[in-house]
Design a protein around this motif. Structure first.
Motif, PDB file in Angstrom:
ATOM      1  N   THR A  53       0.852  -1.185   0.000  1.00  0.00           N
ATOM      2  CA  THR A  53       0.000   0.000   0.000  1.00  0.00           C
ATOM      3  C   THR A  53       0.892   1.241   0.000  1.00  0.00           C
ATOM      4  OG1 THR A  53      -1.773  -1.134   1.182  1.00  0.00           O
ATOM      5  CG2 THR A  53      -1.810   1.265   1.211  1.00  0.00           C
ATOM      6  N   VAL A  54       0.632   2.152  -0.927  1.00  0.00           N
ATOM      7  CA  VAL A  54       1.447   3.360  -1.086  1.00  0.00           C
ATOM      8  C   VAL A  54       0.625   4.566  -0.656  1.00  0.00           C
ATOM      9  CG1 VAL A  54       2.829   4.751  -2.671  1.00  0.00           C
ATOM     10  CG2 VAL A  54       2.650   2.277  -3.014  1.00  0.00           C
ATOM     11  N   GLU A  55       1.029   5.180   0.440  1.00  0.00           N
ATOM     12  CA  GLU A  55       0.316   6.332   0.984  1.00  0.00           C
ATOM     13  C   GLU A  55       1.040   7.621   0.612  1.00  0.00           C
ATOM     14  OE1 GLU A  55      -1.355   4.230   5.095  1.00  0.00           O
ATOM     15  OE2 GLU A  55       0.255   5.721   5.190  1.00  0.00           O
ATOM     16  N   TYR A  56       0.277   8.639   0.242  1.00  0.00           N
ATOM     17  CA  TYR A  56       0.836   9.990   0.060  1.00  0.00           C
ATOM     18  C   TYR A  56      -0.288  10.978  -0.161  1.00  0.00           C
ATOM     19  CZ  TYR A  56       0.335   9.342  -5.065  1.00  0.00           C
ATOM     20  OH  TYR A  56      -0.148   9.129  -6.332  1.00  0.00           O
ATOM     21  N   ASP A  57       0.033  12.258  -0.038  1.00  0.00           N
ATOM     22  CA  ASP A  57      -0.929  13.341  -0.254  1.00  0.00           C
ATOM     23  C   ASP A  57      -0.796  13.788  -1.703  1.00  0.00           C
ATOM     24  OD1 ASP A  57      -2.419  15.656  -0.371  1.00  0.00           O
ATOM     25  OD2 ASP A  57      -1.641  16.502   1.506  1.00  0.00           O
ATOM     26  N   ASP A  58      -1.781  13.425  -2.538  1.00  0.00           N
ATOM     27  CA  ASP A  58      -1.665  13.725  -3.968  1.00  0.00           C
ATOM     28  C   ASP A  58      -1.947  15.186  -4.295  1.00  0.00           C
ATOM     29  OD1 ASP A  58      -4.382  13.715  -3.572  1.00  0.00           O
ATOM     30  OD2 ASP A  58      -4.811  12.085  -4.964  1.00  0.00           O
ATOM     31  N   SER A  59      -2.234  16.016  -3.286  1.00  0.00           N
ATOM     32  CA  SER A  59      -2.346  17.460  -3.541  1.00  0.00           C
ATOM     33  C   SER A  59      -0.978  18.133  -3.542  1.00  0.00           C
ATOM     34  CB  SER A  59      -3.243  18.125  -2.490  1.00  0.00           C
ATOM     35  OG  SER A  59      -2.604  18.155  -1.229  1.00  0.00           O
ATOM     36  N   LYS A  60       0.067  17.365  -3.139  1.00  0.00           N
ATOM     37  CA  LYS A  60       1.418  17.921  -3.058  1.00  0.00           C
ATOM     38  C   LYS A  60       2.397  17.249  -4.009  1.00  0.00           C
ATOM     39  CE  LYS A  60       0.733  19.016   1.840  1.00  0.00           C
ATOM     40  NZ  LYS A  60       1.183  18.769   3.234  1.00  0.00           N
ATOM     41  N   GLY A  61       2.049  16.087  -4.536  1.00  0.00           N
ATOM     42  CA  GLY A  61       2.947  15.373  -5.421  1.00  0.00           C
ATOM     43  C   GLY A  61       2.355  14.059  -5.848  1.00  0.00           C
ATOM     44  N   ASP A  62       3.152  13.251  -6.545  1.00  0.00           N
ATOM     45  CA  ASP A  62       2.664  11.937  -6.946  1.00  0.00           C
ATOM     46  C   ASP A  62       3.788  10.907  -6.875  1.00  0.00           C
ATOM     47  OD1 ASP A  62       4.210  12.065  -9.312  1.00  0.00           O
ATOM     48  OD2 ASP A  62       2.556  12.901 -10.455  1.00  0.00           O
ATOM     49  N   VAL A  63       3.409   9.643  -7.021  1.00  0.00           N
ATOM     50  CA  VAL A  63       4.346   8.521  -6.984  1.00  0.00           C
ATOM     51  C   VAL A  63       4.149   7.710  -8.247  1.00  0.00           C
ATOM     52  CG1 VAL A  63       4.959   6.366  -5.822  1.00  0.00           C
ATOM     53  CG2 VAL A  63       4.441   8.409  -4.472  1.00  0.00           C
ATOM     54  N   LYS A  64       5.268   7.323  -8.871  1.00  0.00           N
ATOM     55  CA  LYS A  64       5.193   6.539 -10.101  1.00  0.00           C
ATOM     56  C   LYS A  64       6.000   5.254  -9.986  1.00  0.00           C
ATOM     57  CE  LYS A  64       4.278  10.297 -13.376  1.00  0.00           C
ATOM     58  NZ  LYS A  64       4.753  11.021 -14.574  1.00  0.00           N
ATOM     59  N   ASP A  65       5.488   4.226 -10.628  1.00  0.00           N
ATOM     60  CA  ASP A  65       6.198   2.971 -10.843  1.00  0.00           C
ATOM     61  C   ASP A  65       6.640   2.999 -12.294  1.00  0.00           C
ATOM     62  OD1 ASP A  65       7.051   0.405 -11.276  1.00  0.00           O
ATOM     63  OD2 ASP A  65       5.078  -0.525 -11.046  1.00  0.00           O
ATOM     64  N   GLY A  66       7.904   3.384 -12.520  1.00  0.00           N
ATOM     65  CA  GLY A  66       8.351   3.648 -13.890  1.00  0.00           C
ATOM     66  C   GLY A  66       7.645   4.891 -14.397  1.00  0.00           C
ATOM     67  N   SER A  67       6.878   4.737 -15.474  1.00  0.00           N
ATOM     68  CA  SER A  67       6.115   5.871 -16.017  1.00  0.00           C
ATOM     69  C   SER A  67       4.648   5.815 -15.616  1.00  0.00           C
ATOM     70  CB  SER A  67       6.228   5.892 -17.548  1.00  0.00           C
ATOM     71  OG  SER A  67       5.712   4.684 -18.096  1.00  0.00           O
ATOM     72  N   THR A  68       4.270   4.825 -14.824  1.00  0.00           N
ATOM     73  CA  THR A  68       2.874   4.632 -14.440  1.00  0.00           C
ATOM     74  C   THR A  68       2.618   5.228 -13.066  1.00  0.00           C
ATOM     75  OG1 THR A  68       2.780   2.562 -15.689  1.00  0.00           O
ATOM     76  CG2 THR A  68       1.043   2.934 -14.068  1.00  0.00           C
ATOM     77  N   LYS A  69       1.635   6.108 -12.979  1.00  0.00           N
ATOM     78  CA  LYS A  69       1.292   6.718 -11.701  1.00  0.00           C
ATOM     79  C   LYS A  69       0.651   5.687 -10.787  1.00  0.00           C
ATOM     80  CE  LYS A  69      -1.348  10.409  -9.477  1.00  0.00           C
ATOM     81  NZ  LYS A  69      -2.160  11.632  -9.648  1.00  0.00           N
ATOM     82  N   VAL A  70       1.076   5.687  -9.533  1.00  0.00           N
ATOM     83  CA  VAL A  70       0.462   4.849  -8.506  1.00  0.00           C
ATOM     84  C   VAL A  70      -0.515   5.728  -7.738  1.00  0.00           C
ATOM     85  CG1 VAL A  70       0.851   3.429  -6.466  1.00  0.00           C
ATOM     86  CG2 VAL A  70       2.551   3.457  -8.309  1.00  0.00           C
ATOM     87  N   ALA A  71      -1.775   5.390  -7.776  1.00  0.00           N
ATOM     88  CA  ALA A  71      -2.784   6.208  -7.111  1.00  0.00           C
ATOM     89  C   ALA A  71      -2.521   6.267  -5.614  1.00  0.00           C
ATOM     90  CB  ALA A  71      -4.177   5.649  -7.383  1.00  0.00           C
ATOM     91  N   ALA A  72      -2.788   7.419  -5.018  1.00  0.00           N
ATOM     92  CA  ALA A  72      -2.573   7.587  -3.588  1.00  0.00           C
ATOM     93  C   ALA A  72      -3.403   6.588  -2.799  1.00  0.00           C
ATOM     94  CB  ALA A  72      -2.924   9.014  -3.170  1.00  0.00           C
ATOM     95  N   ASN A  73      -2.757   5.959  -1.828  1.00  0.00           N
ATOM     96  CA  ASN A  73      -3.405   5.023  -0.918  1.00  0.00           C
ATOM     97  C   ASN A  73      -3.931   3.768  -1.612  1.00  0.00           C
ATOM     98  OD1 ASN A  73      -3.030   6.976   1.209  1.00  0.00           O
ATOM     99  ND2 ASN A  73      -4.774   8.074   0.350  1.00  0.00           N
ATOM    100  N   SER A  74      -3.340   3.446  -2.757  1.00  0.00           N
ATOM    101  CA  SER A  74      -3.725   2.223  -3.468  1.00  0.00           C
ATOM    102  C   SER A  74      -2.737   1.113  -3.134  1.00  0.00           C
ATOM    103  CB  SER A  74      -3.758   2.461  -4.975  1.00  0.00           C
ATOM    104  OG  SER A  74      -2.455   2.768  -5.458  1.00  0.00           O
ATOM    105  N   THR A  75      -3.086  -0.125  -3.497  1.00  0.00           N
ATOM    106  CA  THR A  75      -2.248  -1.284  -3.214  1.00  0.00           C
ATOM    107  C   THR A  75      -1.785  -1.914  -4.515  1.00  0.00           C
ATOM    108  OG1 THR A  75      -3.420  -1.730  -1.133  1.00  0.00           O
ATOM    109  CG2 THR A  75      -2.163  -3.540  -2.086  1.00  0.00           C
ATOM    110  N   ILE A  76      -0.477  -2.169  -4.605  1.00  0.00           N
ATOM    111  CA  ILE A  76       0.096  -2.808  -5.780  1.00  0.00           C
ATOM    112  C   ILE A  76       0.858  -4.056  -5.330  1.00  0.00           C
ATOM    113  CG2 ILE A  76       0.301  -0.658  -7.081  1.00  0.00           C
ATOM    114  CD1 ILE A  76       3.256  -0.581  -6.345  1.00  0.00           C
ATOM    115  N   GLU A  77       1.118  -4.944  -6.267  1.00  0.00           N
ATOM    116  CA  GLU A  77       1.878  -6.151  -5.956  1.00  0.00           C
ATOM    117  C   GLU A  77       3.331  -5.945  -6.358  1.00  0.00           C
ATOM    118  OE1 GLU A  77       0.692 -10.622  -6.435  1.00  0.00           O
ATOM    119  OE2 GLU A  77       1.729 -10.035  -8.289  1.00  0.00           O
ATOM    120  N   ILE A  78       4.249  -6.348  -5.477  1.00  0.00           N
ATOM    121  CA  ILE A  78       5.667  -6.327  -5.826  1.00  0.00           C
ATOM    122  C   ILE A  78       6.217  -7.742  -5.678  1.00  0.00           C
ATOM    123  CG2 ILE A  78       6.053  -3.909  -5.207  1.00  0.00           C
ATOM    124  CD1 ILE A  78       7.237  -4.859  -2.560  1.00  0.00           C
TER     125      ILE A  78
END
Length: 334
Positions: A53-78
């Motif tokens: 689960t990747v937490e962050y405040d998307d009003s201040k920035g974003d998080v990407k996996d490569g070129s793909t944005k990871v939605a705030a507070n979403s869960t991805i598999e690694i």
């Protein structure tokens, strides 16, 4: 988990033992079959994958996996090889910047207050995450000027100075280190006995107390970390407390005593103040300044019994060469 290890066919020993692993831990219990012996082993548990689960405040920035944005507070598999995630502040938001990768909020009760502390993971914008459990949570901490502080020997981060002071009152390490260039809002901030607020000059959080870090050279000093005090912000260093604005000073003539390379900085806006009470200490090896020239709007007050440490710089005076020939108060033969 139960694991039984037996010797290979070409082994000369007949000894075997079994291991029990408890989930989510790296401890194992060993019981040997040929001896009545038990001991704890350190065994690394390797996970093939994890739900992250990747937490962050998307009003201040974003998080990407490569070129793909990871939605705030979403869960991805690694998978076991891991993923490299990149946190980027929003260039369209004033003062937005990345602070650090942390673990999720851990709530600590201090008296009647509840303080959120975040385990520090990495200070780089790009961070490779590998599975260390079946489910994991990480947080990309962004700021738009609000201050974050390292505590507990830089193992954790806390947002807010008063919150950091409350937290360190419960632990042994009582040094609070400013983690980002930030603005301290209007309010009163007391640094009590035993606590040190450090405005650092390097990533290691080197603390300068009764003397600066001494080096050589004449490179102009630049701010490594800046705390801006807004109008109405008041820092009170109480007896036994300390405020250290650390820095590097040169021993190279004729610049001796001057700050060089990198320093900590406090920028005091009009209406802000620093007060050092009796038995409090201010270690001024970086810069503490107010940009408004000839202004009485920002004040540093040292009360009776308070102490300020700073360089007394002597650049040149008549008879300097003669004085330099003295050794222990006596003229040398040279």
């Amino acid at each position: 988990y139960n694991i039984t290890l037996t010797p290979s066919s070409d082994s000369t020993t007949t000894d075997s033992f079994s291991i029990k692993l408890w989930a989510q831990t790296s401890k194992a219990y060993e019981q040997r079959t040929t001896t009545v012996e038990a001991q704890f082993l350190n065994i690394e548990v390797i996970y093939e994958k994890a739900n992250l689960t990747v937490e962050y405040d998307d009003s201040k920035g974003d998080v990407k996996d490569g070129s793909t944005k990871v939605a705030a507070n979403s869960t991805i598999e690694i998978l076991k090889a891991g993923k490299t995630l990149t946190a980027t502040p929003d260039s369209g938001v004033t003062n937005a910047h990345f602070v650090a990768w942390t673990g999720p909020a851990e709530q600590k009760t201090v008296g009647d207050a509840t303080i959120n502390v975040y385990k520090f993971l990495n200070g780089n914008g790009s961070y490779q995450v590998v599975p260390t459990a079946e489910t994991m949570t990480i947080r990309a901490a962004f700021s738009t000027g609000e201050p974050w502080f390292y505590v507990n020997n830089k193992q954790y981060l806390v947002q807010g100075l008063n919150e950091a002071v409350q937290y360190v009152s419960t632990i042994t390490d009582k040094t609070i280190i400013l983690a980002n260039n930030a603005t301290l809002p209007a309010g009163t901030y007391k640094i009590p006995s035993g606590v040190t607020l450090l405005i650092p000059y390097d990533v290691n959080g080197t603390l300068c107390t009764t003397q600066p870090t001494v080096s050589t050279g004449s490179t102009k000093a630049t701010a490594f970390r800046t705390l801006t005090m807004a109008s109405g912000a008041e820092i009170i260093v109480q007896g036994g407390g300390a405020l250290s604005v650390s820095g590097i000073h040169t021993a190279t003539m004729p610049y001796n005593g001057s700050p060089i390379n990198s320093v900590g900085v406090i920028n005091m806006k009009d209406g802000s103040s620093i007060t050092v009470e009796s038995k409090g200490n201010l270690y001024a090896w970086g810069y503490i300044y107010n940009q408004t020239k000839d202004s009485d709007g920002a004040m540093v007050t040292i009360k009776s019994g308070g102490t300020v440490y700073e360089d007394f710089q002597l650049r040149d005076w008549r008879g300097g060469t003669f004085t330099n020939t003295m050794n222990g108060g006596l003229l040398s033969n040279g």
